[in-house]
Design a protein around this motif. Structure first.
Motif, PDB file in Angstrom:
ATOM      1  N   MET A  82       8.787   1.934  -9.219  1.00 16.20           N
ATOM      2  CA  MET A  82       7.395   2.057  -9.509  1.00 16.20           C
ATOM      3  C   MET A  82       6.484   1.198  -9.226  1.00 16.20           C
ATOM      4  SD  MET A  82       8.974   4.662 -12.932  1.00 16.20           S
ATOM      5  CE  MET A  82       9.650   5.446 -12.759  1.00 16.20           C
ATOM      6  N   GLY A  83       6.850   0.149  -8.606  1.00 10.10           N
ATOM      7  CA  GLY A  83       5.517  -0.569  -8.442  1.00 10.10           C
ATOM      8  C   GLY A  83       4.563   0.041  -6.631  1.00 10.10           C
ATOM      9  N   MET A  84       4.565  -0.497  -6.261  1.00  6.07           N
ATOM     10  CA  MET A  84       3.629  -0.098  -5.115  1.00  6.07           C
ATOM     11  C   MET A  84       4.189   0.464  -3.919  1.00  6.07           C
ATOM     12  SD  MET A  84       0.291  -2.843  -4.301  1.00  6.07           S
ATOM     13  CE  MET A  84       2.131  -4.331  -3.426  1.00  6.07           C
ATOM     14  N   GLY A  85       3.690   1.442  -3.531  1.00  2.62           N
ATOM     15  CA  GLY A  85       4.758   2.708  -2.747  1.00  2.62           C
ATOM     16  C   GLY A  85       5.005   3.559  -3.129  1.00  2.62           C
ATOM     17  N   GLU A  86       6.273   4.456  -1.874  1.00  2.76           N
ATOM     18  CA  GLU A  86       7.107   5.116  -1.845  1.00  2.76           C
ATOM     19  C   GLU A  86       7.992   5.102  -1.229  1.00  2.76           C
ATOM     20  OE1 GLU A  86       7.071   8.482  -3.024  1.00  2.76           O
ATOM     21  OE2 GLU A  86       8.904   8.847  -2.164  1.00  2.76           O
ATOM     22  N   PRO A  87       8.655   4.851  -2.152  1.00  4.89           N
ATOM     23  CA  PRO A  87      10.176   4.411  -1.468  1.00  4.89           C
ATOM     24  C   PRO A  87      11.435   5.589  -0.337  1.00  4.89           C
ATOM     25  CG  PRO A  87      10.615   4.432  -4.054  1.00  4.89           C
ATOM     26  CD  PRO A  87       9.183   5.277  -3.899  1.00  4.89           C
TER      27      PRO A  87
ATOM     28  N   GLY B  10       0.892  -1.351  -0.074  1.00  6.46           N
ATOM     29  CA  GLY B  10       0.033   0.784  -0.351  1.00  6.46           C
ATOM     30  C   GLY B  10       0.827   1.288  -0.183  1.00  6.46           C
ATOM     31  N   CYS B  11       0.197   2.479  -0.091  1.00  8.23           N
ATOM     32  CA  CYS B  11       1.061   4.012   0.164  1.00  8.23           C
ATOM     33  C   CYS B  11       0.022   4.479   0.531  1.00  8.23           C
ATOM     34  CB  CYS B  11       1.218   4.122  -1.328  1.00  8.23           C
ATOM     35  SG  CYS B  11       2.547   5.912  -1.296  1.00  8.23           S
ATOM     36  N   ALA B  12       0.824   5.745   2.215  1.00  8.81           N
ATOM     37  CA  ALA B  12       0.311   6.620   2.553  1.00  8.81           C
ATOM     38  C   ALA B  12      -0.216   7.798   1.765  1.00  8.81           C
ATOM     39  CB  ALA B  12       0.829   6.585   3.912  1.00  8.81           C
ATOM     40  N   MET B  13       0.473   7.610   0.803  1.00  3.23           N
ATOM     41  CA  MET B  13       0.251   9.054   0.506  1.00  3.23           C
ATOM     42  C   MET B  13      -0.999   9.877  -0.401  1.00  3.23           C
ATOM     43  SD  MET B  13       3.502  10.411   0.656  1.00  3.23           S
ATOM     44  CE  MET B  13       4.357   9.075   2.045  1.00  3.23           C
ATOM     45  N   GLY B  14      -1.667   8.684  -0.814  1.00  7.12           N
ATOM     46  CA  GLY B  14      -3.292   9.076  -1.312  1.00  7.12           C
ATOM     47  C   GLY B  14      -3.799   9.310  -2.628  1.00  7.12           C
ATOM     48  N   CYS B  15      -2.013   9.815  -3.158  1.00  7.78           N
ATOM     49  CA  CYS B  15      -2.292  10.080  -4.341  1.00  7.78           C
ATOM     50  C   CYS B  15      -3.790   9.460  -5.404  1.00  7.78           C
ATOM     51  CB  CYS B  15      -1.371   9.829  -5.546  1.00  7.78           C
ATOM     52  SG  CYS B  15       0.377  10.621  -5.301  1.00  7.78           S
ATOM     53  N   THR B  16      -5.045  10.522  -6.171  1.00  8.70           N
ATOM     54  CA  THR B  16      -5.728   9.934  -6.253  1.00  8.70           C
ATOM     55  C   THR B  16      -6.322   8.846  -7.118  1.00  8.70           C
ATOM     56  OG1 THR B  16      -6.054  12.092  -7.599  1.00  8.70           O
ATOM     57  CG2 THR B  16      -7.127  12.106  -4.851  1.00  8.70           C
ATOM     58  N   PHE B  17      -5.855   9.064  -8.387  1.00  5.44           N
ATOM     59  CA  PHE B  17      -5.252   8.714  -9.458  1.00  5.44           C
ATOM     60  C   PHE B  17      -4.798   6.878  -9.416  1.00  5.44           C
ATOM     61  CE2 PHE B  17      -1.831  10.975  -9.417  1.00  5.44           C
ATOM     62  CZ  PHE B  17      -1.052   9.883  -9.703  1.00  5.44           C
ATOM     63  N   CYS B  18      -4.178   6.800  -8.234  1.00  2.16           N
ATOM     64  CA  CYS B  18      -3.333   5.635  -7.668  1.00  2.16           C
ATOM     65  C   CYS B  18      -3.722   4.741  -7.601  1.00  2.16           C
ATOM     66  CB  CYS B  18      -2.261   6.140  -7.046  1.00  2.16           C
ATOM     67  SG  CYS B  18      -1.248   4.547  -7.139  1.00  2.16           S
ATOM     68  N   ALA B  19      -3.973   3.342  -8.286  1.00  2.00           N
ATOM     69  CA  ALA B  19      -4.529   2.164  -7.441  1.00  2.00           C
ATOM     70  C   ALA B  19      -3.835   1.423  -5.951  1.00  2.00           C
ATOM     71  CB  ALA B  19      -4.669   0.824  -8.132  1.00  2.00           C
ATOM     72  N   THR B  20      -3.256   2.201  -5.068  1.00  2.00           N
ATOM     73  CA  THR B  20      -2.381   1.772  -4.596  1.00  2.00           C
ATOM     74  C   THR B  20      -2.207   3.083  -3.688  1.00  2.00           C
ATOM     75  OG1 THR B  20      -0.125   0.861  -5.612  1.00  2.00           O
ATOM     76  CG2 THR B  20       0.384   1.264  -3.169  1.00  2.00           C
ATOM     77  N   GLY B  21      -2.566   3.843  -3.598  1.00  3.52           N
ATOM     78  CA  GLY B  21      -2.884   5.169  -2.603  1.00  3.52           C
ATOM     79  C   GLY B  21      -4.312   5.075  -2.571  1.00  3.52           C
ATOM     80  N   GLN B  22      -5.577   4.738  -3.294  1.00  4.05           N
ATOM     81  CA  GLN B  22      -6.535   3.986  -2.788  1.00  4.05           C
ATOM     82  C   GLN B  22      -6.502   3.220  -2.006  1.00  4.05           C
ATOM     83  OE1 GLN B  22      -8.160   3.950  -6.734  1.00  4.05           O
ATOM     84  NE2 GLN B  22      -7.607   5.176  -7.696  1.00  4.05           N
TER      85      GLN B  22
ATOM     86  N   ALA C 226       0.010  -1.353 -14.304  1.00  5.45           N
ATOM     87  CA  ALA C 226       0.031  -0.149 -13.427  1.00  5.45           C
ATOM     88  C   ALA C 226      -0.383  -0.266 -11.885  1.00  5.45           C
ATOM     89  CB  ALA C 226      -1.182   1.053 -13.266  1.00  5.45           C
ATOM     90  N   CYS C 227       0.892  -0.037 -11.233  1.00  3.55           N
ATOM     91  CA  CYS C 227       1.217   0.501 -10.013  1.00  3.55           C
ATOM     92  C   CYS C 227      -0.113   0.123  -8.966  1.00  3.55           C
ATOM     93  CB  CYS C 227       1.161   2.243  -9.402  1.00  3.55           C
ATOM     94  SG  CYS C 227       1.927   1.918  -7.919  1.00  3.55           S
ATOM     95  N   GLY C 228      -0.364  -1.314  -8.388  1.00  6.65           N
ATOM     96  CA  GLY C 228      -1.021  -1.722  -7.099  1.00  6.65           C
ATOM     97  C   GLY C 228      -2.878  -1.870  -8.208  1.00  6.65           C
TER      98      GLY C 228
ATOM     99  N   THR D 237      10.218   8.870  -6.717  1.00  5.49           N
ATOM    100  CA  THR D 237       9.464   9.562  -5.424  1.00  5.49           C
ATOM    101  C   THR D 237       8.479  10.288  -6.128  1.00  5.49           C
ATOM    102  OG1 THR D 237       9.944  10.507  -3.655  1.00  5.49           O
ATOM    103  CG2 THR D 237      11.106  11.290  -5.255  1.00  5.49           C
ATOM    104  N   VAL D 238       7.618  10.970  -4.737  1.00  3.08           N
ATOM    105  CA  VAL D 238       6.245  11.650  -5.685  1.00  3.08           C
ATOM    106  C   VAL D 238       6.764  13.255  -5.223  1.00  3.08           C
ATOM    107  CG1 VAL D 238       5.251  11.585  -3.149  1.00  3.08           C
ATOM    108  CG2 VAL D 238       3.682  12.022  -5.221  1.00  3.08           C
ATOM    109  N   GLY D 239       7.969  12.830  -3.734  1.00  2.00           N
ATOM    110  CA  GLY D 239       8.683  14.006  -4.066  1.00  2.00           C
ATOM    111  C   GLY D 239       8.247  14.315  -2.722  1.00  2.00           C
TER     112      GLY D 239
HETATM  113 FE1  SF4 Z   1       1.389   8.681  -4.849  1.00  4.50          FE
HETATM  114 FE2  SF4 Z   1       3.368   6.933  -5.703  1.00  4.50          FE
HETATM  115 FE3  SF4 Z   1       1.961   6.557  -3.428  1.00  4.50          FE
HETATM  116 FE4  SF4 Z   1       0.786   5.640  -5.517  1.00  4.50          FE
HETATM  117  S1  SF4 Z   1       2.512   4.471  -5.108  1.00  4.50           S
HETATM  118  S2  SF4 Z   1      -0.537   7.101  -4.115  1.00  4.50           S
HETATM  119  S3  SF4 Z   1       1.263   7.807  -7.181  1.00  4.50           S
HETATM  120  S4  SF4 Z   1       2.962   8.187  -3.572  1.00  4.50           S
END
Ligand code: SF4
Ligand code: SAH
Length: 348
Positions: free
Chosen positions: A157-162, A104-116, A331-333, A191-193
């Motif tokens: 570039m798979g799941m998660g914010e490294p 998963g990922c805590a960054m929550g980008c709206t368009f990303c399956a992992t973030g969702q 794509a991611c997740g 990285t998402v930044g």
């Molecule tokens: Fe955003 Fe990347 Fe996390 Fe997806 S994996 S929610 S794009 S930071």
């Protein structure tokens, strides 16, 4: 689990074996990986049997193939049931593995399956590295057509914010570069930044490539797509990217997932080109791969061409990335979402 132990500490797991066995085992894990312990031919059979259940930190759950065999997507299950996704992509002169750094990922980008999906847990350094070892073990018996028979390139570039899993990410980099012998220049951390992680990465000894996922240059719009922009605003992200470029001499890439009516305007293209010029960066535009939990769609092809054309006219180096494995949810997740929706919830 063998990969969950530091490569240098494997001897602790074999207290009754001579020390050369440790070196043999380390080679089977990192230099010439094999899918099953039984293939570790220079180890005695009882030892192979003993280590077999400890070999991989995950089991293969789903394998999918696309692009005429040039793309493989794996969904692994960790021992605790956590999913890990990796995608292997063959090209004429490189074999690239896209790996996950978190469940998963805590960054929550709206368009990303992992973030969702939200955040579950960090992956351990061994779980990150084992994805690369598994791909090499797989390629040794089943190479992709017309591509190198080893992983030559790794992208986070798979799941998660490294960079939000900093310690495990950098320890996995150390194992890939210093133990497996993959060139740092062939590894890309995306990285998402995550600004503090970007600054720390500058201090590491390896010149790995850095990809920064921008998606918008307009602060309010970026915060909408990439909520972490509130905490780490785009200007700070760009400054950290510039510092990285200056320190490492590695060209930054800027990732831009193109979404209809969100970040596909001329204004965005002009703003993106300005940042790309400032950073001497390369822009990768990727059309959105729609996810089930969002109404977002990619723009139509004419509009994509127009966006890319504006970027070029404004002096940006840009590639429209091919969307590998779209028919397998690469794509991611996304494979994980599908697995979850087709599985009986009680299956875990
Ligand atoms: Fe955003 Fe990347 Fe996390 Fe997806 S994996 S929610 S794009 S930071
Ligand atoms: N967390 C890191 C790395 C994993 S995401 C990051 O965000 O950079 C890797 C890339 O996949 C990012 O550039 C992200 O924008 C992109 N991505 C995520 N969801 C996508 C989707 N549905 N369609 C296309 N690209 C997507």
């Amino acid at each position: 689990m063998l990969y969950l132990t530091e490569p240098e500490s494997l001897g602790d797991l074999l207290p009754n074996e001579p020390s050369y066995r440790t070196n043999q085992l380390r080679d089977w894990l990192y230099t010439t990986p094999v899918l099953t312990a039984n293939e570790m031919t220079n180890l005695p059979k009882p030892l192979r049997d003993a280590i077999d259940p400890q070999h991989w930190p995950f089991d293969l759950d789903i394998e999918q193939t696309a692009d005429r065999g040039q793309t493989k997507k794996w969904l692994f299950r960790c021992k605790d049931g956590s999913p890990i996704e990796s995608v292997l992509m063959g090209y004429a002169n490189r074999t690239t593995l896209c790996i996950s750094s978190q469940v998963g990922c805590a960054m929550g980008c709206t368009f990303c399956a992992t973030g969702q999906f939200g955040f579950d847990r960090h992956l351990d350094a061994g779980e990150i590295t084992a994805q690369v070892a598994y791909a090499n073990a797989f390629l040794a018996t089943t190479p992709l057509p017309r591509s190198p028979e080893r992983v030559t390139n790794v992208v986070f570039m798979g799941m998660g914010e490294p960079l939000a899993n900093y310690r495990n990410t950098t320890e996995s980099l150390r194992r890939m570069i210093e133990v497996m012998g993959i060139s740092a220049r062939s590894i890309t951390v995306s990285t998402v930044g995550f600004v503090p992680g970007m600054w720390k990465l500058i201090e590491e000894p390896w010149p790995v490539n850095l990809a920064v996922s921008l998606h918008s240059t307009i602060p309010s719009e970026r915060t909408k797509l990439v909520p972490i922009n509130k905490r780490y605003p785009i200007d700070d992200v760009v400054e950290a990217a510039l510092a990285y470029y200056k320190a490492k001499g590695r060209r930054i890439s800027l990732e831009w997932t193109l979404i209809a009516d969100e970040n596909d305007s001329d204004e965005e293209a002009v703003g993106l080109a300005r940042i790309a010029r400032y950073l001497s960066a390369h822009v990768n535009v990727i059309e959105l791969n729609p996810t089930p939990l969002s109404m977002d769609r990619p723009p139509d092809h004419d509009h994509v061409r127009r966006f890319v054309g504006t970027l070029k006219r404004e002096g940006a180096n840009v590639t429209l990335r091919d969307t590998r494995g779209q028919d397998i949810d690469a794509a991611c997740g996304q494979l994980r979402l599908r697995a979850a929706s087709t599985r009986d919830p009680q299956d875990g």
